[in-house]
Design an enzyme around this catalytic site. Structure first.
Site, PDB file in Angstrom:
ATOM      1  N   TYR A 134      60.815  59.979  78.343  1.00 31.14           N
ATOM      2  CA  TYR A 134      61.801  58.906  78.272  1.00 31.14           C
ATOM      3  C   TYR A 134      61.612  58.030  77.032  1.00 31.14           C
ATOM      4  CZ  TYR A 134      62.924  59.885  83.172  1.00 31.14           C
ATOM      5  OH  TYR A 134      63.305  60.481  84.357  1.00 31.14           O
ATOM      6  N   LYS A 145      38.002  48.762 103.111  1.00 30.39           N
ATOM      7  CA  LYS A 145      39.400  48.344 103.146  1.00 30.39           C
ATOM      8  C   LYS A 145      40.227  49.256 102.250  1.00 30.39           C
ATOM      9  CE  LYS A 145      38.310  44.790  99.709  1.00 30.39           C
ATOM     10  NZ  LYS A 145      38.361  43.353  99.380  1.00 30.39           N
TER      11      LYS A 145
END
EC number: 5.1.1.1
Length: 386
Positions: free
Chosen positions: A264, A36
């Site tokens: 940042y 999956k």
């Protein structure tokens, strides 16, 4: 030596080695290879082709569209493709015509499957909710689901292949209680006249640790990718090999003075004059902002911590006075054989699991498939890609 901007190397030899090892552990029980989430981020088609070439005859892929992708590249009906999460609006006809196994958990869904049958019966696995509460029929719904399955099978509309459930893996006692719920559901189905040829209950962790839960088949996912789920157990402890290695290259370097704010919010400031190296992988590629101060990458065999906020497309590392140059290879995680962090170490550092780490590696990170099997059907498939 220059390295690609960013790359995830997928080692099919490692996958095949893990597959052989796990199948040996589980013998004589059948192994369903779970793939999956695009094979846990590794790339569905090459992984599936390698598994089939190794003799795997059961693959789990979650959805019908994923199973149809595998049929479209030549994986034939001798390989059973199990799916269990279905769009409420899905027309099951293509799945049934392609002999895709359908996990079904409620009467409405089973009726939709029965109504879609045309020339051949649908292959159905009936799901039992044994306590995880994500999927499967609860005890009050189970008799109605079984009764409809009995009628549909007698009418030649479906073939009931198996009953299945999934365990919470919360504790030994919880899992034992869940398997008892499942066993009672199987007995109830037999009392209602339904023959269940197969039962599958255990996934990777329970399959390894609870031999009595293996039933007729074990669904193995993370272990096959070298990502064991047991606490404190490394891949090396089990003889498993990590399949994915995530690498990049240094894109820029710059010399900065002491007390320079980095990235940042200036959550990192340099403690001395130093060199910053920019690595062009960011949270858009699956490196979370949380990685600052938790993750170390390896350049020329030496680990360096991520310095400052991880941005969308890049992060920085403080390499001090070391001679790091543009184009130098950077290993974010790998096998650990050369001192780099492993995917399990990433999971521990980030408060998650290794499977989440590999599944988050974004689509713009090219997958480079390596290993001897690339010369076979995998190679044919890769050469056909644009």
């Amino acid at each position: 030596m220059n390295a690609p901007l960013r790359r995830a190397r997928i080692d099919l030899d490692a996958y095949r080695s893990n597959l052989d090892l796990v199948r040996g552990w589980m013998a004589p029980v059948e192994v369903m290879a779970i793939m999956k989430a695009d094979a846990y981020g590794h790339g569905l088609e090459p992984i599936a082709l390698a598994a089939v070439d190794a003799g795997v005859r059961w693959i789990g892929v979650l959805t019908v569209p994923a199973a149809l992708r595998l049929r479209s590249i030549g994986i034939g009906e001798d390989v059973h493709l199990f799916t269990w999460q279905h769009d409420p609006g899905l027309d099951f006809r293509d799945a049934i015509d392609s002999a895709i196994d359908l996990g079904v958990s409620n009467v409405t869904e089973l009726q939709r499957v029965v109504d879609a049958v045309d020339q051949r019966p649908a292959r159905v696995h009936l799901g039992v909710d044994s306590g995880l509460h994500r999927d499967g029929a609860t005890a009050d719904v189970w008799p109605d689901l079984v009764s409809l399955a009995v009628q549909a099978q007698r009418a030649g509309r479906i073939e009931v292949v198996a009953a299945y459930t999934h365990l919470a893996e919360s504790s030994d006692d919880d899992d034992s209680a869940a398997v008892a719920v499942f066993d009672r559901a199987v007995e109830a189905a037999e009392d209602l006249g339904l023959d269940l040829p197969m039962e599958h209950v255990a996934a990777s962790l329970a399959g390894l640790e609870r031999k009595e839960f293996r039933k007729d088949m074990v669904r193995m996912g993370a272990n096959l990718f070298g990502i064991p789920g047991a606490d404190g157990v490394s891949a090396a402890d089990l003889g498993l090999e990590p399949v994915m290695t995530l690498t990049a290259s240094v894109a820029k370097t710059k010399r900065v003075p002491v007390d320079t704010g980095v990235s940042y919010d200036y959550t990192y400031r340099t403690s001395a004059e130093t060199t910053l190296a920019l690595v062009p992988v960011g949270y858009a590629d699956g490196v979370p902002r949380l990685a600052q101060g938790r993750i170390e990458v390896t350049i020329a065999g030496k680990r360096y911590p991520i310095a400052g906020r991880v941005a969308m497309d890049q992060f920085l590392v403080d390499v001090g006075d070391d001679e790091v140059r543009v184009g130098d290879p950077v290993v974010l995680f790998g096998t650990g054989e050369h001192g780099e962090m492993t995917v399990l170490e990433w999971g521990e550092a980030l408060g998650t699991i290794g499977e989440e780490v590999t599944c988050r590696i974004g689509a713009r990170v090219p997958r480079e498939v390596v290993g001897h099997e690339v010369g076979g059907r995998v190679g044919d498939y890769l050469r056909e890609q644009p």
